[in-house]
Motif scaffolding. Structure first.
Motif, short mmCIF file in Angstrom:
data_model
loop_
_atom_site.label_atom_id
_atom_site.label_comp_id
_atom_site.label_asym_id
_atom_site.label_seq_id
_atom_site.Cartn_x
_atom_site.Cartn_y
_atom_site.Cartn_z
N ILE A 50 67.58 -0.62 17.05
CA ILE A 50 67.70 -1.79 16.42
C ILE A 50 67.05 -1.86 15.25
O ILE A 50 66.01 -1.26 14.97
N ALA A 51 67.73 -2.24 14.01
CA ALA A 51 67.24 -2.15 12.71
C ALA A 51 66.96 -3.45 12.50
O ALA A 51 67.76 -4.30 11.98
N ASN A 52 65.53 -3.74 12.59
CA ASN A 52 65.14 -4.99 12.14
C ASN A 52 64.91 -5.20 10.80
O ASN A 52 64.29 -4.39 9.88
N SER A 53 65.46 -6.25 10.35
CA SER A 53 65.20 -6.60 8.58
C SER A 53 64.09 -7.66 8.58
O SER A 53 64.40 -8.95 9.04
N LEU A 54 62.98 -7.20 7.98
CA LEU A 54 61.75 -7.95 8.01
C LEU A 54 61.44 -8.05 6.50
O LEU A 54 61.46 -7.10 5.78
N VAL A 55 61.09 -9.40 6.44
CA VAL A 55 60.87 -9.70 5.02
C VAL A 55 59.20 -9.81 4.78
O VAL A 55 58.61 -10.65 5.84
N PHE A 56 58.74 -9.08 3.82
CA PHE A 56 57.36 -9.39 3.66
C PHE A 56 56.95 -9.66 1.94
O PHE A 56 57.94 -9.67 1.18
N GLU A 57 55.85 -10.10 1.77
CA GLU A 57 55.44 -10.19 0.52
C GLU A 57 54.59 -8.94 -0.10
O GLU A 57 53.82 -8.58 0.70
N ASP A 59 52.32 -7.86 -2.89
CA ASP A 59 51.66 -8.47 -4.13
C ASP A 59 52.60 -9.69 -4.53
O ASP A 59 52.87 -9.79 -5.78
N GLY A 60 53.26 -10.63 -3.73
CA GLY A 60 53.78 -11.86 -3.97
C GLY A 60 55.28 -11.44 -4.16
O GLY A 60 55.92 -12.74 -4.29
N ALA A 61 55.88 -10.23 -4.40
CA ALA A 61 57.30 -10.27 -4.68
C ALA A 61 57.91 -9.95 -3.19
O ALA A 61 57.28 -9.30 -2.37
N PRO A 62 59.29 -10.27 -3.12
CA PRO A 62 59.75 -9.88 -1.55
C PRO A 62 59.88 -8.42 -1.37
O PRO A 62 60.37 -7.79 -2.35
N LEU A 63 59.71 -8.08 -0.21
CA LEU A 63 60.11 -6.71 0.05
C LEU A 63 60.66 -6.89 1.68
O LEU A 63 60.27 -7.47 2.41
N LEU A 64 61.94 -6.19 1.75
CA LEU A 64 62.62 -5.90 2.78
C LEU A 64 62.11 -4.61 3.40
O LEU A 64 62.43 -3.63 2.85
N VAL A 65 61.75 -4.79 4.94
CA VAL A 65 61.54 -3.53 5.31
C VAL A 65 62.50 -3.38 6.57
O VAL A 65 62.56 -4.39 7.51
N VAL A 66 63.55 -2.26 6.59
CA VAL A 66 64.49 -2.21 7.72
C VAL A 66 63.72 -1.54 8.52
O VAL A 66 63.84 -0.25 8.54
N ALA A 67 63.15 -2.01 9.89
CA ALA A 67 62.35 -1.21 10.82
C ALA A 67 62.73 -0.99 11.98
O ALA A 67 63.69 -1.83 12.52
N SER A 68 62.73 0.20 12.58
CA SER A 68 63.06 0.33 13.89
C SER A 68 62.45 -0.70 15.03
O SER A 68 61.32 -0.83 14.85
N GLY A 69 63.37 -1.17 15.87
CA GLY A 69 62.97 -2.14 16.76
C GLY A 69 61.74 -1.44 17.61
O GLY A 69 61.27 -2.15 18.69
N GLY A 70 61.75 -0.33 17.64
CA GLY A 70 60.75 0.38 18.64
C GLY A 70 59.21 0.57 18.27
O GLY A 70 58.49 0.88 18.96
N HIS A 71 59.00 0.07 17.13
CA HIS A 71 57.62 -0.22 16.89
C HIS A 71 57.16 -1.18 15.61
O HIS A 71 58.21 -1.68 15.21
N ARG A 72 56.01 -1.48 15.26
CA ARG A 72 55.65 -2.40 14.46
C ARG A 72 55.46 -1.72 13.00
O ARG A 72 55.28 -0.47 13.16
N VAL A 73 55.57 -2.41 12.00
CA VAL A 73 55.44 -2.15 10.76
C VAL A 73 54.06 -1.74 10.28
O VAL A 73 53.32 -2.87 10.51
N ASP A 74 53.51 -0.77 9.91
CA ASP A 74 52.10 -0.68 9.27
C ASP A 74 52.20 -0.96 7.76
O ASP A 74 52.71 -0.36 6.92
N VAL A 75 51.46 -2.21 7.47
CA VAL A 75 51.57 -2.84 6.07
C VAL A 75 50.88 -1.98 5.33
O VAL A 75 51.12 -1.71 4.11
N ARG A 76 50.01 -1.35 5.79
CA ARG A 76 49.03 -0.46 4.85
C ARG A 76 49.70 0.99 4.43
O ARG A 76 49.77 1.04 3.15
N LYS A 77 50.53 1.39 5.29
CA LYS A 77 51.51 2.43 4.58
C LYS A 77 52.59 1.97 3.84
O LYS A 77 52.92 2.80 2.90
N ALA A 78 53.05 0.78 3.92
CA ALA A 78 54.23 0.44 3.12
C ALA A 78 53.53 0.13 1.70
O ALA A 78 53.99 0.51 0.62
#
Length: 160
Positions: A50-57, A59-78
């Motif tokens: 499952i490709a989760n489309s997750l929106v983050f900020e 530094d204030g700008a939109p960022l789309l992360v299409v992440a595997s449903g099998g784990h959480r997004v590491d925002v530090r890596k991003a």
């Protein structure tokens, strides 16, 4: 969102797919699938497909992360990959403003303007993946390579 708004989001995703030369393989389900686990169960596939489309900020700008449903997004890596100070989960209002779609059904395409995008390399482990289609009851079949092309995203390991 009204049913007309939901239809518009779904149709924008459909137009984005077809306009990019992708097959229109949107599947409308009888019930909402707001989580990766629910979508995987309904579609009969692994949760990691499952490709989760997750929106983050970022530094204030939109960022789309299409992440595997099998784990959480590491925002530090991003953040390190992007060279920004901070990446944090966006509010539902911010998500809607950036995508025109509601949380729980965000698609990787069909947004008012292109979004800076990261595509989780863990999705490459699956020959087919399923992504949201702009509403919480619709998904479309694709591949990791097609997601990278559709979104213009950077393939990155974003998992924790």
């Amino acid at each position: 969102m009204t049913s007309t708004g939901a239809t518009s989001a779904l149709e924008r995703v459909r137009a984005g797919l077809v306009g990019a030369g992708h097959a229109d393989e949107i599947v409308e389900l009888a019930t909402e699938v707001p989580t990766a686990a629910a979508a995987a169960e309904r579609l009969g596939c692994p949760v990691g497909a499952i490709a989760n489309s997750l929106v983050f900020e970022a530094d204030g700008a939109p960022l789309l992360v299409v992440a595997s449903g099998g784990h959480r997004v590491d925002v530090r890596k991003a953040a390190r990959h992007l060279g920004v100070r901070k990446v944090r989960r966006a509010t539902p209002e911010f998500v809607f403003q950036a995508t025109g779609q509601l949380v729980g059904g965000v698609a990787p395409v069909g947004h008012p303007a292109p979004l800076r995008t990261l595509v989780d390399t863990a999705l490459a482990d699956h020959p087919e993946v399923w992504a949201g289609a702009g509403v919480s009851h619709a998904m479309f079949r694709t591949t990791f390579a097609q997601l990278v092309t559709l979104t213009g995203g950077d393939p990155v390991d974003v998992g924790q």
